[in-house]
Design a protein around this motif. Structure first.
Motif, PDB file in Angstrom:
ATOM      1  N   HIS A   1       1.033  -1.165  -0.141  1.00  0.00           N
ATOM      2  CA  HIS A   1      -0.169  -0.022   0.121  1.00  0.00           C
ATOM      3  C   HIS A   1       1.039   1.290  -0.116  1.00  0.00           C
ATOM      4  O   HIS A   1       1.986   1.303   0.652  1.00  0.00           O
ATOM      5  CB  HIS A   1      -0.877  -0.074   1.320  1.00  0.00           C
ATOM      6  CG  HIS A   1      -1.986   1.129   1.089  1.00  0.00           C
ATOM      7  ND1 HIS A   1      -1.989   2.238   1.504  1.00  0.00           N
ATOM      8  CD2 HIS A   1      -3.438   0.857   0.867  1.00  0.00           C
ATOM      9  CE1 HIS A   1      -3.206   3.124   1.175  1.00  0.00           C
ATOM     10  NE2 HIS A   1      -4.147   1.892   0.892  1.00  0.00           N
ATOM     11  N   PRO A   2       0.588   2.166  -0.870  1.00  0.00           N
ATOM     12  CA  PRO A   2       1.350   3.327  -1.032  1.00  0.00           C
ATOM     13  C   PRO A   2       1.493   4.070   0.423  1.00  0.00           C
ATOM     14  O   PRO A   2       2.650   4.781   0.776  1.00  0.00           O
ATOM     15  CB  PRO A   2       0.659   4.292  -2.056  1.00  0.00           C
ATOM     16  CG  PRO A   2      -0.153   3.347  -2.925  1.00  0.00           C
ATOM     17  CD  PRO A   2      -0.344   2.151  -1.944  1.00  0.00           C
TER      18      PRO A   2
ATOM     19  N   CYS B   1     -10.653   6.655  -2.280  1.00  0.00           N
ATOM     20  CA  CYS B   1      -9.473   6.220  -1.319  1.00  0.00           C
ATOM     21  C   CYS B   1      -9.133   7.414  -0.593  1.00  0.00           C
ATOM     22  O   CYS B   1      -9.063   8.457  -1.140  1.00  0.00           O
ATOM     23  CB  CYS B   1      -8.527   5.684  -2.087  1.00  0.00           C
ATOM     24  SG  CYS B   1      -7.063   5.601  -0.932  1.00  0.00           S
TER      25      CYS B   1
ATOM     26  N   PHE C   1      -6.864   8.089   0.884  1.00  0.00           N
ATOM     27  CA  PHE C   1      -5.606   8.597   0.905  1.00  0.00           C
ATOM     28  C   PHE C   1      -5.141   9.358  -0.349  1.00  0.00           C
ATOM     29  O   PHE C   1      -4.151  10.013  -0.394  1.00  0.00           O
ATOM     30  CB  PHE C   1      -4.547   7.343   1.270  1.00  0.00           C
ATOM     31  CG  PHE C   1      -3.143   7.626   1.294  1.00  0.00           C
ATOM     32  CD1 PHE C   1      -2.717   8.588   2.204  1.00  0.00           C
ATOM     33  CD2 PHE C   1      -2.167   7.177   0.382  1.00  0.00           C
ATOM     34  CE1 PHE C   1      -1.316   8.622   2.264  1.00  0.00           C
ATOM     35  CE2 PHE C   1      -0.908   7.450   0.298  1.00  0.00           C
ATOM     36  CZ  PHE C   1      -0.649   8.165   1.236  1.00  0.00           C
ATOM     37  N   ASN C   2      -6.252   9.337  -1.114  1.00  0.00           N
ATOM     38  CA  ASN C   2      -5.939   9.835  -2.571  1.00  0.00           C
ATOM     39  C   ASN C   2      -5.290  11.252  -2.718  1.00  0.00           C
ATOM     40  O   ASN C   2      -4.212  11.329  -3.398  1.00  0.00           O
ATOM     41  CB  ASN C   2      -7.049   9.636  -3.565  1.00  0.00           C
ATOM     42  CG  ASN C   2      -8.033  10.703  -3.555  1.00  0.00           C
ATOM     43  OD1 ASN C   2      -7.613  11.829  -4.011  1.00  0.00           O
ATOM     44  ND2 ASN C   2      -9.374  10.517  -3.041  1.00  0.00           N
TER      45      ASN C   2
ATOM     46  N   CYS D   1      -1.537  10.763  -2.060  1.00  0.00           N
ATOM     47  CA  CYS D   1      -0.895   9.712  -2.659  1.00  0.00           C
ATOM     48  C   CYS D   1      -0.359  10.058  -4.069  1.00  0.00           C
ATOM     49  O   CYS D   1      -0.815  10.726  -5.138  1.00  0.00           O
ATOM     50  CB  CYS D   1      -1.856   8.615  -3.184  1.00  0.00           C
ATOM     51  SG  CYS D   1      -1.288   6.948  -3.810  1.00  0.00           S
TER      52      CYS D   1
ATOM     53  N   ALA E   1      -1.984   8.196  -7.184  1.00  0.00           N
ATOM     54  CA  ALA E   1      -3.482   8.291  -7.450  1.00  0.00           C
ATOM     55  C   ALA E   1      -4.094   8.093  -8.765  1.00  0.00           C
ATOM     56  O   ALA E   1      -3.561   9.078  -9.712  1.00  0.00           O
ATOM     57  CB  ALA E   1      -4.265   9.165  -6.673  1.00  0.00           C
TER      58      ALA E   1
ATOM     59  N   CYS F   1      -9.209   5.865  -8.193  1.00  0.00           N
ATOM     60  CA  CYS F   1      -8.962   6.289  -6.731  1.00  0.00           C
ATOM     61  C   CYS F   1      -9.674   7.246  -6.250  1.00  0.00           C
ATOM     62  O   CYS F   1     -10.244   7.430  -5.261  1.00  0.00           O
ATOM     63  CB  CYS F   1      -7.521   6.679  -6.540  1.00  0.00           C
ATOM     64  SG  CYS F   1      -6.526   5.249  -7.001  1.00  0.00           S
TER      65      CYS F   1
ATOM     66  N   CYS G   1      -5.960  -1.010  -1.582  1.00  0.00           N
ATOM     67  CA  CYS G   1      -5.390  -0.139  -2.713  1.00  0.00           C
ATOM     68  C   CYS G   1      -5.628  -0.805  -4.155  1.00  0.00           C
ATOM     69  O   CYS G   1      -5.409  -1.924  -4.427  1.00  0.00           O
ATOM     70  CB  CYS G   1      -3.971  -0.223  -2.569  1.00  0.00           C
ATOM     71  SG  CYS G   1      -3.149   1.002  -3.849  1.00  0.00           S
ATOM     72  N   HIS G   2      -6.331   0.293  -5.088  1.00  0.00           N
ATOM     73  CA  HIS G   2      -6.563  -0.149  -6.144  1.00  0.00           C
ATOM     74  C   HIS G   2      -5.258  -0.670  -7.010  1.00  0.00           C
ATOM     75  O   HIS G   2      -5.347  -1.486  -7.951  1.00  0.00           O
ATOM     76  CB  HIS G   2      -7.174   1.039  -7.141  1.00  0.00           C
ATOM     77  CG  HIS G   2      -8.628   1.238  -6.576  1.00  0.00           C
ATOM     78  ND1 HIS G   2      -9.712   0.450  -6.578  1.00  0.00           N
ATOM     79  CD2 HIS G   2      -9.097   2.606  -6.185  1.00  0.00           C
ATOM     80  CE1 HIS G   2     -10.608   0.999  -5.987  1.00  0.00           C
ATOM     81  NE2 HIS G   2     -10.367   2.160  -5.935  1.00  0.00           N
ATOM     82  N   LEU G   3      -4.103  -0.077  -6.580  1.00  0.00           N
ATOM     83  CA  LEU G   3      -2.861  -0.260  -7.336  1.00  0.00           C
ATOM     84  C   LEU G   3      -1.841  -1.242  -6.417  1.00  0.00           C
ATOM     85  O   LEU G   3      -0.780  -1.041  -6.519  1.00  0.00           O
ATOM     86  CB  LEU G   3      -2.037   0.847  -7.718  1.00  0.00           C
ATOM     87  CG  LEU G   3      -2.966   2.005  -8.553  1.00  0.00           C
ATOM     88  CD1 LEU G   3      -2.025   3.166  -8.978  1.00  0.00           C
ATOM     89  CD2 LEU G   3      -3.258   1.295  -9.900  1.00  0.00           C
TER      90      LEU G   3
HETATM   91 FE1  SF4 Z   1      -3.272   5.624  -3.878  1.00  0.00          FE
HETATM   92 FE2  SF4 Z   1      -5.300   4.957  -5.054  1.00  0.00          FE
HETATM   93 FE3  SF4 Z   1      -4.031   3.052  -3.628  1.00  0.00          FE
HETATM   94 FE4  SF4 Z   1      -5.382   4.921  -2.587  1.00  0.00          FE
HETATM   95  S1  SF4 Z   1      -6.231   3.563  -4.265  1.00  0.00           S
HETATM   96  S2  SF4 Z   1      -3.547   4.269  -2.060  1.00  0.00           S
HETATM   97  S3  SF4 Z   1      -4.805   6.756  -3.915  1.00  0.00           S
HETATM   98  S4  SF4 Z   1      -3.069   4.057  -5.469  1.00  0.00           S
END
Ligand code: SF4
Length: 349
Positions: A265-266, A302, A304-305, A308, A311, A315, A340-342
């Motif tokens: 997770h970022p 998210c 956190f976007n 991040c 993002a 996100c 996290c999507h990524l």
């Molecule tokens: Fe970053 Fe998107 Fe993952 Fe949230 S979902 S932590 S904004 S990459």
């Protein structure tokens, strides 16, 4: 019928690995004049006997509110448990009578707070405070309680315990006071200790000593330990697994060494980069940009976007769920989850 938990009990102590506490889909809200703040938003975690779970996050992430809810010390109102279960040895504490809950919280689950000086009574000797637990809960005489207090002080390695049992909290150093807090927590031989930032107020050397002591006592008594902290550096050597919280949700879980080696997770990545390292002396210290969100105005998608670096549009519109993480071949990684999507790019990129 004998339950699994009862079968695992040995002389009142649980066997290592026996499920002890399980927080299930917990939601805690604060009702304020400006709206409803969702301080804990669907949190799940568990800790077993002999296991240490570190709950990590910045202030306002919900880590302490979750602990206070478990301990029943949350101010309600304004706080409100809107959903969820807190299972202690398989029984939901939120559905128990107040008396049953008090028995568990007083004797089976103990808490250590950050600020020992304000948690201890300044006008009572430490011996009297330690002994009081035995007098109230075990009916010990004054003399017996004093001996128990000395025994506990020795157990947490306070030098000259017999001579110092009549001293007041302010006569001890910060590190020694934190040891007294640990002794108090241990006095009823709990199954589980929740330590909320137990070493934050201490200098680095004393921090390490107090953490080592906690870890040693935990191993000796087979206790479960929930360690709440904002500092990843503190938990590396003592935790078995970590739950990272952000804006009321768990965003990553992992066995401790896997999380350090390769976060999924970022936000966790940013926290790890923020730890000062000796081999980077002289270089500017990394800090995650921006501030934790206002819980009354959590960003869409998210949370956190806005902070991040990677993002995407997704996100900003869709809340990522906490889901299983896999290795490059698609094999599930035990205990590893990321919201996290990524996560794939973060973990394998
Ligand atoms: Fe970053 Fe998107 Fe993952 Fe949230 S979902 S932590 S904004 S990459």
């Amino acid at each position: 019928m004998t339950t699994v938990i009862e079968k695992n009990q040995k002389n009142g102590r649980l066997e290592v690995g026996t499920p002890l506490l399980e927080v299930k889909d917990l939601h805690v809200e604060f009702h304020t004049r400006d709206g409803v703040a969702k301080a804990v938003n669907g949190v799940n975690y568990s800790v077993a006997a002999g296991e240490t779970l570190a709950v990590l996050g910045e202030s306002g992430s919900g880590k302490s509110v979750t602990a206070q809810t478990i301990m029943g010390i949350l101010d309600m109102p304004p706080g409100k448990i809107s959903q969820g279960q807190i299972l202690y040895r398989g029984q939901d504490m939120l559905a128990m009578s107040e008396e049953d809950r008090r028995q568990i919280r007083g004797q089976k689950i103990a808490m250590i707070f950050q600020d020992a000086l304000s948690s201890l009574n300044p006008v009572m000797t430490v011996g009297a405070q330690l002994g009081e637990m035995f007098r109230v809960h075990r009916g010990a005489s004054k003399k017996e309680a004093r001996e128990k207090a000395i025994e506990l002080m020795e157990r947490v390695r306070i030098p000259a315990a017999r001579q110092r049992v009549g001293d007041y909290p302010h006569q001890f150093s910060g590190g020694m006071r934190q040891r007294i807090m640990i002794a108090m927590a241990l006095s009823m031989e709990p199954d589980l200790i929740i330590a909320d930032e137990p070493t934050t107020a201490l200098d680095v050397t004393v921090q390490a000593q107090v953490m080592d002591l906690l870890a040693e006592l935990q191993a000796e008594y087979n206790m479960g330990l929930i360690l709440i902290t904002h500092d990843l550096g503190v938990v590396a050597d003592v935790a078995d697994k970590i739950a990272v919280m952000y804006a009321g949700r768990i965003v990553e879980t992992a066995p401790v060494h896997e999380l350090y080696a390769n976060p999924a997770h970022p936000y966790t990545k940013g926290l790890l980069r923020s730890i000062p390292r000796l081999d980077q002396k002289g270089q500017e210290l990394y800090a995650i940009k921006g501030l934790p969100p206002n819980l009354l105005k959590v960003p869409a998608g998210c949370a956190f976007n806005p902070r991040c670096d990677v993002a995407t549009d997704l996100c900003r519109s869709e809340i990522p769920t906490l889901h299983q993480v896999t290795d490059k071949d698609g094999k599930e990684l035990t205990g590893r989850r990321s919201a996290c999507h990524l996560w794939k790019e973060t973990l394998h990129g």
